[in-house]
Every structure is written in structure tokens, then in C-alpha cells.
Scaffold this active site. Structure first.
Site, short mmCIF file in Angstrom:
data_model
loop_
_atom_site.label_atom_id
_atom_site.label_comp_id
_atom_site.label_asym_id
_atom_site.label_seq_id
_atom_site.Cartn_x
_atom_site.Cartn_y
_atom_site.Cartn_z
N GLU A 47 0.60 -0.94 -0.02
CA GLU A 47 -0.18 0.09 -0.20
C GLU A 47 1.29 1.16 -0.48
O GLU A 47 1.49 2.02 1.27
CB GLU A 47 -0.95 0.33 1.48
N ARG A 51 0.21 10.72 0.17
CA ARG A 51 0.32 10.90 1.41
C ARG A 51 1.96 11.88 0.87
O ARG A 51 2.45 13.22 1.28
CB ARG A 51 0.85 11.14 2.66
N THR A 74 -4.87 6.25 0.76
CA THR A 74 -5.14 7.63 1.70
C THR A 74 -5.70 8.09 0.37
O THR A 74 -5.85 9.33 -0.12
CB THR A 74 -4.40 8.70 1.50
N LYS A 134 -11.32 -2.19 5.63
CA LYS A 134 -10.48 -1.64 6.93
C LYS A 134 -10.79 -1.03 8.34
O LYS A 134 -12.18 -0.90 8.11
CB LYS A 134 -9.77 -0.77 6.01
#
Length: 213
Positions: A47, A51, A74, A134
Site C-alpha cells: 500500500e 501522502r 489514502t 479496513k
């Protein structure tokens, strides 16, 4: 892509290894050797969080590594979904779930691990047809006891808990019947990435890949 298809693909990704590395990569030059070290250590699902300014380029590079399955973390907006898909991401991860984000993922064939933290979050996803999600932030939301408690009335949802998980507590999460795998950043610490110590990262990955579940 239907929620059912998305959940099936996410379940397959989660089944690849007990740990999905959560990666914040600041230098594109680190992308391929980092991915190669993690895959060699037995952690093929990766993953890459969106960011950093180079995150999409990192996904492009990691997607070239044989045996790796690269996802984008994200995801917050439809634009994120489109960009991640174009970069080569095979799955997406989000800290939460909105109708707009879920609509975009379904429209653009992006399997999503949508973030949940409450029973209501889980029920909304189940209502839509999702059965894999998640649990985030895991430790801040009560950790193993909370996830176990949610599983009692909602056993049909399976999870990848992320947030505050380390080698020390990963086993406790993985012992739960509603946990498929865990997400964690401890397998690729920033200092080792900066030094380019890929052998040390490979060893951390191998240790994580050997966790029972």
C-alpha cells in the site's frame, strides 16, 4: 465493478500475506528496491499512501516489480481514484467511506478497502454489498477487543486493521476470526529506507510474512 466483486478481489489481496506494508515513500529512487525487498521477503501486497508529491510515480515504479501487487492508500476523492488507477494501482485503501468515493471506485473498477471504525460504518458498507473493509485507526478505536466485539453481531464483514499495529500486537489481531491480514509500516522504517538498507527490510518482511493467522 460491483461491491461484491471488489470485496472478492480485496479478500484475495489480503490472502497474499498476513501483513500489507503501509508505505510513505518520499524518493522515487527508493520505490523499486523497496518493493523488491518486501516482495522477496514474502509481502507482495503493497500500500503506497498518497501522502507525498511523488506517490503516484512511486506506484508506477513499484507496479513494474514482478510478483508485487501495488495499491494506493489514502484515497479521498474521485480524482484520487482516477489518478491511482492510471498509475497502475490494483486496489485502493481509504481511511473512511463516502458515497462519492465508493461510486468512483465502482465506476473505475478500483477494489476498495474502505475504512471503518464503528458498527454503523460496517453496516453501511454491508448494506451496499461490501464484505471486506479496513478497521482504522485500529489501536485508537479500541484495538483487538473492539474488533472482536464488532465481529460478534457482524461476522459477515472481514477486516484489514491498520493504525498502531506492530510486530508485537499483530498476532493478536491475526488470531481474530474476522481479520484477514493487518496493515503496518514497521516493515519499512524510514531510517532503513533512507539508508537504502534493503536487506534489513527484506528480513523484517520475512519475519512479518511468517506470522500465523
Amino acid at each position: 465493478m460491483t461491491p461484491q466483486d471488489a470485496s472478492q478481489i480485496c479478500a484475495e489481496v489480503c490472502a497474499l500475506a498476513p501483513v500489507v506494508p503501509v508505505l510513505v515513500v518520499k524518493d522515487v529512487a527508493h520505490a523499486r528496491p523497496l518493493a523488491e525487498a518486501l516482495v522477496a521477503g514474502g509481502l507482495p501486497a503493497l500500500e503506497v499512501t498518497l501522502r507525498t508529491p511523488v506517490a503516484l510515480d512511486v506506484i508506477r515504479e513499484m507496479a513494474k516489480v514482478e510478483g508485487g501487487v501495488v495499491g494506493a492508500g489514502t484515497l479521498l476523492t474521485p480524482e484520487d481514484v482516477i489518478a491511482a488507477k492510471a498509475a497502475g494501482a490494483k486496489f485502493g485503501v481509504s481511511p473512511g467511506a463516502t458515497d462519492q468515493l465508493l461510486d468512483a471506485c465502482e465506476a473505475h473498477d478500483m477494489p476498495l478497502l474502505a475504512g471503518t471504525s464503528t458498527a454503523s460504518d460496517v453496516m453501511k458498507l454491508l448494506e451496499r454489498g461490501y464484505t471486506v473493509a479496513k478497521f482504522f485507526p485500529a489501536e485508537a478505536n479500541g484495538g483487538v477487543p473492539a474488533l472482536k466485539a464488532i465481529g460478534a453481531p457482524l461476522p459477515q464483514m472481514k477486516f484489514c486493521p491498520t493504525g498502531g499495529i506492530s510486530l508485537k500486537n499483530a498476532r493478536d489481531y491475526l488470531s481474530l476470526s474476522n481479520t484477514l491480514c493487518v496493515g503496518g509500516s514497521w516493515v519499512a522504517p524510514a531510517d532503513l529506507v533512507e539508508k537504502g538498507d534493503w536487506k534489513a527490510i527484506e528480513e523484517l518482511a520475512r519475519e512479518a510474512a511468517a506470522l500465523p493467522r
